[in-house]
Design a protein around this motif. Structure first.
Motif: not given
Length: 320
Positions: A233, A266, A291
């Motif tokens: 991510r 991440p 994001e």
């Protein structure tokens, strides 16, 4: 009277003799035979029979290597960077190791690291020392803040998370220069010495630890995405992002990653700027951030954001 005089004289002489003996015992150095006695502190590591924590600590201290910064001032050379032996067993050596395991990747985007040629020498451009140059070239002074990068590196690399070998740091400058930071780097404590280190890095493209083959800072090829794990991510910290509690967010993230056989680290993208939002800018975080989140109701400095990320993952993984 004669006997009393002789007794008194004898007592005074005896006391004088005792006092002189005690004085010699205090002042004179203790003599030891050659090859005997306790070895000095700095020589115990060389003695294979040395035991205890002192010998271990001295052996570790012997492995310290200061970075040599040629062409810069002497004080910059002494306090530039050192290799921290604490990381010796935990630092990922292979590129593949950086993309797996319980780690966090931090990218400092749009860092103001730029050289300027002044009076025959290169200097790191900053708002405090080069106001005249910035005014003549119509540059926005609030954007020339290399001290923000310095503060972020101090926060990140001094954290227990980094000392445990669970932090990977990259720097992407406003001039599109990508820098890989070795977790063993000890950042100079003062900004002036940090400037000397960055000038040397931007000129020679690498900083190597003296006496070893370890490279503590080096310029690498773009883009940064090829150094990030597949499937990981990519989160950008922005005032325009979704407000989250970092601890709950990190806990849910790690719970989701446990469904896979291998942990995927991440990536957190933090703008190393005083104003603006590099997370959304094209050519920087806007090209790969998936994001955007906000970690507070108030605008925080980049160094504070770095500290919050490190602290929450330290709590999550029990790093003390």
């Amino acid at each position: 009277p004669t006997a009393l005089f002789e007794l008194k004289f004898f007592s005074m002489g005896k006391a004088k003799q005792l006092s002189s003996k005690s004085a010699v015992g205090v002042v004179a150095p203790a003599r030891t035979k050659k090859g005997l006695g306790k070895p000095p502190q700095d020589q115990r590591a060389k003695n294979p029979k040395a035991k205890g924590s002192d010998a271990k600590a001295t052996a570790e201290d012997a492995n310290l290597a200061e970075v040599h910064v040629p062409g810069s001032q002497q004080d910059v050379e002494k306090d530039a960077t050192v290799v921290d032996p604490v990381h010796a067993l935990s630092v990922p050596r292979l590129p593949e190791d950086r993309k797996t395991g319980e780690r966090v990747i931090v990218i400092l985007e749009k860092a103001a690291l730029e050289l300027v040629f002044v009076k025959g020498v290169y200097q790191l451009l900053n708002v405090d020392d080069h106001k005249t140059i910035l005014s003549k070239n119509q540059r926005e002074m609030t954007n020339i803040r290399p001290d923000i990068t310095h503060q972020c590196l101090l926060t990140l690399l001094d954290s227990p998370l980094n000392k445990a070998g669970r932090l990977i740091v990259y720097i992407h400058t406003a001039g599109n220069v990508l820098i890989e930071v070795n977790p063993q780097l000890r950042v100079p404590r003062t900004f002036r010495r940090f400037c000397g280190l960055m000038v040397e890095l931007l000129q020679r493209h690498k900083i190597r630890a003296a006496g070893t083959s370890d490279i503590l800072l080096k310029v690498i090829s773009n883009p940064v995405t090829k150094y990030l794990p597949d499937g990981g991510r990519k989160i950008g910290l922005s005032v325009a992002g979704r407000l989250v509690n970092v601890r709950d967010y990190a806990s849910r993230m790690m719970s989701d990653s446990k469904t896979h056989s291998v942990h995927v680290p991440p990536t957190f993208v933090i703008g190393a700027v005083a104003h603006g939002d590099p997370v959304q800018d094209a050519g920087f975080g806007g090209d790969y951030v998936e994001e955007k989140i906000s970690v507070s109701n108030w605008g925080l400095s980049a160094a504070c954001c770095c500290g919050k990320i490190c602290n929450e993952f330290e709590q999550l993984w029990g790093v003390l």
